[in-house]
Scaffold this active site. Structure first.
Site, PDB file in Angstrom:
ATOM      1  N   ASP A 166       0.830  -1.197   0.000  1.00 29.57           N
ATOM      2  CA  ASP A 166       0.000   0.000   0.000  1.00 29.57           C
ATOM      3  C   ASP A 166       0.871   1.255   0.000  1.00 29.57           C
ATOM      4  O   ASP A 166       1.983   1.241  -0.533  1.00 29.57           O
ATOM      5  CB  ASP A 166      -0.939  -0.032   1.209  1.00 29.57           C
ATOM      6  CG  ASP A 166      -2.284   0.598   0.904  1.00 29.57           C
ATOM      7  OD1 ASP A 166      -2.332   1.835   0.771  1.00 29.57           O
ATOM      8  OD2 ASP A 166      -3.274  -0.132   0.797  1.00 29.57           O
ATOM      9  N   HIS A 207      -4.164   5.147   4.032  1.00 31.81           N
ATOM     10  CA  HIS A 207      -4.796   3.924   3.526  1.00 31.81           C
ATOM     11  C   HIS A 207      -4.150   2.657   4.092  1.00 31.81           C
ATOM     12  O   HIS A 207      -4.828   1.781   4.652  1.00 31.81           O
ATOM     13  CB  HIS A 207      -4.704   3.949   2.002  1.00 31.81           C
ATOM     14  CG  HIS A 207      -5.617   3.019   1.300  1.00 31.81           C
ATOM     15  ND1 HIS A 207      -5.172   1.883   0.661  1.00 31.81           N
ATOM     16  CD2 HIS A 207      -6.950   3.052   1.097  1.00 31.81           C
ATOM     17  CE1 HIS A 207      -6.197   1.269   0.093  1.00 31.81           C
ATOM     18  NE2 HIS A 207      -7.290   1.957   0.337  1.00 31.81           N
ATOM     19  N   SER A 383     -11.407  -1.779   0.034  1.00 32.29           N
ATOM     20  CA  SER A 383     -10.123  -1.598   0.712  1.00 32.29           C
ATOM     21  C   SER A 383     -10.169  -2.166   2.114  1.00 32.29           C
ATOM     22  O   SER A 383      -9.194  -2.726   2.609  1.00 32.29           O
ATOM     23  CB  SER A 383      -9.782  -0.112   0.814  1.00 32.29           C
ATOM     24  OG  SER A 383      -9.226   0.361  -0.369  1.00 32.29           O
TER      25      SER A 383
END
Length: 637
Positions: A166, A207, A383
């Site tokens: 990520d 994220h 996600s």
């Protein structure tokens, strides 16, 4: 051994299949080069790179291939760096130097539904409805991952490492620091071993930290919440935070430390805009194949992928990562069992977990860690779904360290449950061997308790074989109205070494053009009557030139079926305006086992899908034995 499908590409003595991409956009060139030396050796590579002003990394999945990067070059520009390319090519020690083109890869975090700031003074465990759903945020009680049963059995992910591919991980976060595995971490965006997120005012690079908390946030420390596998280790693989992605960065990330990292979690992919058809390039395909063949001491790396956030305007079979046989594609449901607004449907999705994407209740999101020691209730998108699945798989690996990458897929099919999931568009159906599936949710929501109990007694599934079931090569016109219907008769390579009797994955490798690609609808029906929607309408896709070029549409819906018989392919247009199309190729690829995968498994629950499947296998074995005996008697007479 696993190989690819599509056109072939040879490197390091191995033959792989390549997905073919075409774009009308001008290419972008990066400061990354793929270099092959005449004489292999890391010392030689370092010397060559230093002389030309490059940094260097050896690619772990290929002999003689190196990643050269030049920090003095622009990270993205429209013209090739001919000076540096020629400089490398003139060096007699260098066999090949290829400047890497850049392409888009997007995080699959859906936009925040509610921007209200939440007071994070208290632990968030009671708000983690996806772990224990008691009806929080107007959810459906009992609709969760059933981690309680797995934890009560003593499985918490101990000894398992999950790599989060990520934008980095806040490894200083007090809820992550204890479980952070620095030895298995790396920053491929900055080429150093410190995958800390790059600071931005809008916290855009939160994220990866949020995904990491879902998996490995520590328990009972009065900070944020609890990870699904709260005693697992988490590795940060920072690779998303640069202007453009390159094949070499993706491949390096997917192949990073495959003997230390057990599970790779990816919550990103091609742009979810409803008109993109894209997937892994040559090096990344090779790295994936290497991972499932050699990772974890030969048991295979486990790749978990978010199915996509394009909603009803997109189809995850147009995403070559989510639709790969080598990945476990995960979709999401919200806390009352409905689909999220961003959910994409496709026949390659294997199962689902949870996220948010409909409700404005601030507690309906996924509670997890956030940047700079903070917590959040607002994580969402597929996600959030993929890391939850990675956590459940970590619990199963602790229960049985010998599970292969294919074992994990079989366990997912057998233990996922319909529960109270509700798809307003696609009905739940049963395939030819009685396994219930849904076009959006796959085989249902993961059940951690059921998975670890089955994993404890699990015996490795039989060897996997690959068969080209047949091919249609004559061009066929797709009519403006009605459908083009084609059939293929196959014996699934019966009588040969690569006979496939029990299906796992099926691919329809298709080359087709249309005046409007987004209006194209493709269905395939198996000999046992299971219909898979290979491609649904994508109203935003107005492509009329590229089409699909040897694109491997994949389905998991025929899992366990007998591939022998007649397969039917249907192509037509769905839309208001009449369109025209031309099918140039349909090749049927069958992947599965010759012997029954469940016949030797231990059955503890006689109401389970395993019990049903084993009973059917035993009956089929008996029927085939009787048939062989009758034929033998007839021959003697």
């Amino acid at each position: 051994m696993e190989g690819g499908c599509g056109s072939q590409w040879k490197a390091a003595g191995l033959l792989f299949c390549v997905m073919v991409f075409a774009s009308a956009e001008r290419p972008v060139f990066t400061n990354h080069f793929l270099v092959e030396l005449h004489k292999d050796g890391e010392e030689e590579a370092r010397q060559v790179a230093a002389e030309h002003g490059f940094g260097v990394r050896k690619l772990p999945f290929a002999e003689g291939l190196y990643h050269f990067y030049h920090n003095g070059l622009a990270k993205a520009k429209r013209r090739r760096s001919l000076h540096h390319k020629r400089q490398l090519e003139r060096d007699p020690r260098i066999k090949m130097a290829l400047q890497q083109e850049g392409f888009d890869r997007k995080k699959r975090g859906y936009r925040d539904i509610n921007e209200i700031d939440i007071n994070m003074n208290d632990p968030l465990f009671t708000k983690q409805w996806y772990l224990f759903n008691t009806g929080q945020a107007d959810g459906t009680p009992g609709l969760d991952l059933n981690v309680a049963e797995a934890w009560e059995l003593g499985y918490t992910g101990k000894g398992v490492t999950i790599g989060i591919m990520d934008d980095g991980i806040d490894y200083l976060h007090p809820d992550l620091a204890y479980n952070y595995n620095s030895d298995a971490s790396y920053d491929f965006s900055s080429n150093d071993p410190y995958p800390y997120p790059r600071y931005t005012d809008d916290w855009f690079n939160s994220h990866g930290t949020r995904c990491a908390g879902e998996v490995s946030a520590a328990a009972s420390n009065n900070i944020c919440g609890v990870g699904v596998a709260y005693n697992s280790k988490v590795a940060g693989i920072r690779m998303l935070d640069q202007p453009f992605m390159t094949d070499i960065i993706e491949a390096s990330s997917i192949s990073h430390m495959p003997q230390l990292i057990d599970i790779y979690s990816a919550s990103w992919g091609p742009t979810d805009n409803g008109k993109t058809v894209d997937g892994p390039r040559e090096l990344t395909l090779q790295a994936m194949a290497d991972g499932v063949n050699k990772g974890r001491g030969g048991k295979g790396s486990i790749y978990v992928w978010a199915s996509g956030d394009g909603g009803s305007y997109d189809d995850c079979n147009c995403d070559g990562y989510a639709s790969s046989m080598w990945t476990i594609s995960i979709n999401s449901a919200i806390n009352d069992g409905r689909t999220a607004l961003y959910d994409e449907s496709c026949s390659s999705t294997l199962a689902s977990t949870f996220s948010n994407g409909r409700k404005r209740n601030p507690e309906a999101g996924v509670a997890t860690t956030d940047l700079y020691g903070n917590c959040t209730l607002r994580h969402s998108g597929t996600s959030a779904a993929a890391p939850e699945a990675a956590g459940v798989f970590a619990l199963a690996l602790e229960a049985n360290v010998d599970l292969t990458w294919r074992d994990m897929q079989h366990l997912t099919v057998l233990t996922s449950k319909r529960n109270q999931l509700h798809d307003e568009v696609h009905q739940w159906r049963r395939n030819g061997v009685g396994l219930e599936f849904n076009h959006l949710f796959g085989y249902g929501v993961l059940d951690a308790g059921a998975m670890v109990k089955m994993a404890k007694d699990w015996k490795t599934v039989p060897e996997r074989f690959h068969c080209v079931g047949g091919s249609v090569q004559n061009p066929e016109k797709i009519p403006p109205t009605g459908k083009l219907v084609l059939t293929l008769q196959t014996n699934a390579c019966e009588g040969k070494e690569n006979f496939v009797r029990y299906l796992e994955h099926v691919q329809a490798v298709i080359t087709v053009n249309a005046t409007r690609r987004g209006d194209l609808n493709i269905n395939m029906t198996s000999p046992m009557g299971t219909k898979s929607i290979l491609l649904s309408r994508r109203p935003r896709d107005d492509d009329s030139k590229v089409g699909f070029d040897k694109w491997p549409f994949m389905t998991t819906h025929t899992w366990g079926e007998d591939a022998r018989g007649t397969w039917t392919l249907e192509l037509g247009f769905v839309g208001s305006a009449p369109q025209k199309g031309l099918l140039k190729e349909w090749t049927l690829m069958l992947h599965g086992t010759q012997s029954a995968p469940y016949i030797d498994q231990v059955v503890r629950d006689y109401q389970s899908k395993l019990a049903m499947s084993k009973k059917q296998e035993l009956e089929e074995e008996l029927d085939e034995a009787v048939e062989r005996s009758l034929q033998s008697i007839l021959r003697k007479n």
